[in-house]
Design a protein around this motif. Structure first.
Motif, short mmCIF file in Angstrom:
data_model
loop_
_atom_site.label_atom_id
_atom_site.label_comp_id
_atom_site.label_asym_id
_atom_site.label_seq_id
_atom_site.Cartn_x
_atom_site.Cartn_y
_atom_site.Cartn_z
N LEU A 1 0.84 -1.20 0.00
CA LEU A 1 0.00 0.00 0.00
C LEU A 1 0.87 1.25 0.00
CD1 LEU A 1 -2.91 1.11 0.15
CD2 LEU A 1 -2.63 1.20 2.64
N THR A 2 1.96 1.21 0.74
CA THR A 2 2.90 2.33 0.78
C THR A 2 3.44 2.61 -0.63
OG1 THR A 2 3.54 1.85 3.07
CG2 THR A 2 5.08 3.14 1.76
N SER A 3 3.83 1.55 -1.34
CA SER A 3 4.30 1.72 -2.72
C SER A 3 3.17 2.23 -3.62
CB SER A 3 4.82 0.39 -3.26
OG SER A 3 5.93 -0.07 -2.51
N GLY A 4 1.95 1.74 -3.38
CA GLY A 4 0.82 2.16 -4.18
C GLY A 4 0.48 3.62 -4.00
N PHE A 5 0.92 4.21 -2.89
CA PHE A 5 0.72 5.63 -2.65
C PHE A 5 1.88 6.46 -3.21
CE2 PHE A 5 -2.90 4.65 -0.31
CZ PHE A 5 -3.47 5.77 0.28
N GLY A 6 2.77 5.80 -3.95
CA GLY A 6 3.86 6.52 -4.60
C GLY A 6 5.06 6.78 -3.71
N LEU A 7 5.17 6.06 -2.58
CA LEU A 7 6.28 6.26 -1.65
C LEU A 7 7.33 5.17 -1.82
CD1 LEU A 7 4.26 7.11 1.60
CD2 LEU A 7 5.11 8.70 -0.15
N ASP A 8 8.58 5.52 -1.58
CA ASP A 8 9.67 4.54 -1.60
C ASP A 8 9.78 3.94 -0.20
OD1 ASP A 8 11.95 3.02 -1.79
OD2 ASP A 8 13.25 4.64 -2.50
N LYS A 9 9.27 2.73 -0.03
CA LYS A 9 9.21 2.12 1.30
C LYS A 9 10.59 1.78 1.86
CE LYS A 9 8.16 -2.39 -0.78
NZ LYS A 9 7.08 -3.40 -0.98
N ARG A 10 11.61 1.79 1.01
CA ARG A 10 12.97 1.50 1.48
C ARG A 10 13.63 2.73 2.09
NH1 ARG A 10 14.91 -0.45 -4.29
NH2 ARG A 10 13.77 1.49 -4.66
N ASN A 11 13.08 3.91 1.84
CA ASN A 11 13.72 5.15 2.30
C ASN A 11 12.74 6.04 3.06
OD1 ASN A 11 16.45 4.90 1.10
ND2 ASN A 11 15.31 4.88 -0.83
N LEU A 12 12.19 5.47 4.13
CA LEU A 12 11.27 6.22 4.99
C LEU A 12 11.96 6.56 6.29
CD1 LEU A 12 8.13 3.94 4.47
CD2 LEU A 12 8.42 6.25 3.54
N ASP A 13 11.81 7.78 6.74
CA ASP A 13 12.40 8.16 8.02
C ASP A 13 11.75 7.39 9.16
OD1 ASP A 13 14.12 10.00 6.85
OD2 ASP A 13 12.64 11.63 6.96
N TYR A 14 10.43 7.33 9.13
CA TYR A 14 9.68 6.60 10.16
C TYR A 14 8.51 5.88 9.50
CZ TYR A 14 12.14 9.75 13.36
OH TYR A 14 13.09 10.45 14.03
N THR A 15 8.08 4.81 10.16
CA THR A 15 6.91 4.06 9.69
C THR A 15 5.97 3.81 10.86
OG1 THR A 15 7.79 1.86 10.16
CG2 THR A 15 8.42 2.88 8.04
N VAL A 16 4.83 3.22 10.57
CA VAL A 16 3.88 2.89 11.63
C VAL A 16 4.50 1.89 12.61
CG1 VAL A 16 2.76 1.00 10.37
CG2 VAL A 16 1.47 2.27 12.09
N TYR A 17 5.48 1.12 12.16
CA TYR A 17 6.23 0.22 13.04
C TYR A 17 6.91 1.01 14.16
CZ TYR A 17 10.44 -2.36 14.49
OH TYR A 17 11.46 -2.94 15.22
N ASP A 18 7.55 2.10 13.80
CA ASP A 18 8.23 2.94 14.80
C ASP A 18 7.22 3.55 15.76
OD1 ASP A 18 11.00 2.82 13.67
OD2 ASP A 18 9.99 3.74 11.96
N LEU A 19 6.06 3.89 15.25
CA LEU A 19 5.01 4.47 16.08
C LEU A 19 4.48 3.45 17.08
CD1 LEU A 19 3.70 7.26 16.22
CD2 LEU A 19 1.94 6.45 14.65
#
Length: 257
Positions: free
Chosen positions: A44-62
């Motif tokens: 879904l992250t990729s489907g929103f046009g985001l590079d999931k390999r280069n995220l500062d934070y994710t819901v995992y961190d939250l």
């Protein structure tokens, strides 16, 4: 704010593409939408046009910050605004949740606690993993409703009974606000006798919970996701666009009647 989990433990039923296009469709109809990628695959992250390999934070961190009482990370640090909806993104790090949070008290309520402090959205749409684990229970604990996408194939109802049992357990023991909000058929070929038979079985099994809209098989939907945009932007005149827009109209009619 209505919180909805898109769930089916059977893979390949268009769960993630449905989450993406329901979020985009509701947004196009004037609703403020937050999508949550709760699947470690991060599609879904990729489907929103985001590079999931280069995220500062994710819901995992939250989730980790909430579980260990750290106040250094907030919702606003993680949420990403896109052209068609906001998203809490994820990536493969999410797969460590079951191991790392296994002994944390109240681990099934972490997402619910996070969303208590979130305001301003009409709908929160959660893309659940195709499994019944800590992440799925978190989504169900936080949700008001579950939407179930079902592919129109011979084994369409396989696993549905187990899924219904899980929802029933959560409802009676953990979240008595939870209910099945709707079921919709995906990858439909109206020319196929088998598909028509399966749809008939689904209507008989789910009754009024079955959405009238059928999501027809359409290659443009998958192409849109691969380009990181919604079907409405990629192919606005396609059957996929028409079907998901119709489904979103139905959702609003159900939820706001």
């Amino acid at each position: 704010m209505k919180i909805i989990s898109i769930l089916n433990q059977k893979g390949g039923v268009a769960k993630t593409t449905s989450t993406q296009n329901i979020a985009a469709g509701l947004n196009s109809l004037g609703k403020k939408v937050l999508a949550i990628d709760f699947d470690p695959q991060g599609n879904l992250t990729s489907g929103f046009g985001l590079d999931k390999r280069n995220l500062d934070y994710t819901v995992y961190d939250l989730l980790k910050a909430k579980s260990f009482g750290s106040g250094t990370l907030s919702f606003n640090d993680v949420v990403v605004e896109t052209s068609f909806a906001d998203i809490l993104p994820t990536n493969i790090k999410m797969s460590k949740v079951n191991l790392e949070l296994g002994g944390v008290p109240g681990k099934e309520s972490l997402l619910k606690e996070i969303l208590k402090d979130v305001y301003g959205y009409d709908y929160v749409i959660i893309d659940c993993p195709p499994s019944l684990d800590t992440l799925t229970f978190n989504a169900l604990m936080a949700s008001h409703e579950v939407y179930i996408p079902v592919q129109t194939e011979f084994y369409a109802l396989e696993g549905i009974v187990e899924l219904m049992d899980t929802i029933d357990i959560v409802t009676h023991r953990m979240n008595d606000d939870l209910r099945i909000g709707g079921v919709f058929a995906t990858m439909v070929d109206s020319r196929s006798k088998l598909h028509i038979e399966v749809i008939g079985q689904l209507k008989e099994f789910f009754g009024e919970n079955m959405f009238k809209t059928l999501i027809r098989r359409n290659v443009k939907v998958a192409e849109a996701s691969s380009h990181g945009i919604s079907i409405f932007d990629y192919a606005p005149r396609s059957n996929g666009s028409k079907d998901y827009k119709s489904l979103c109209v139905e959702i609003i009619e159900r939820e706001e009647k």
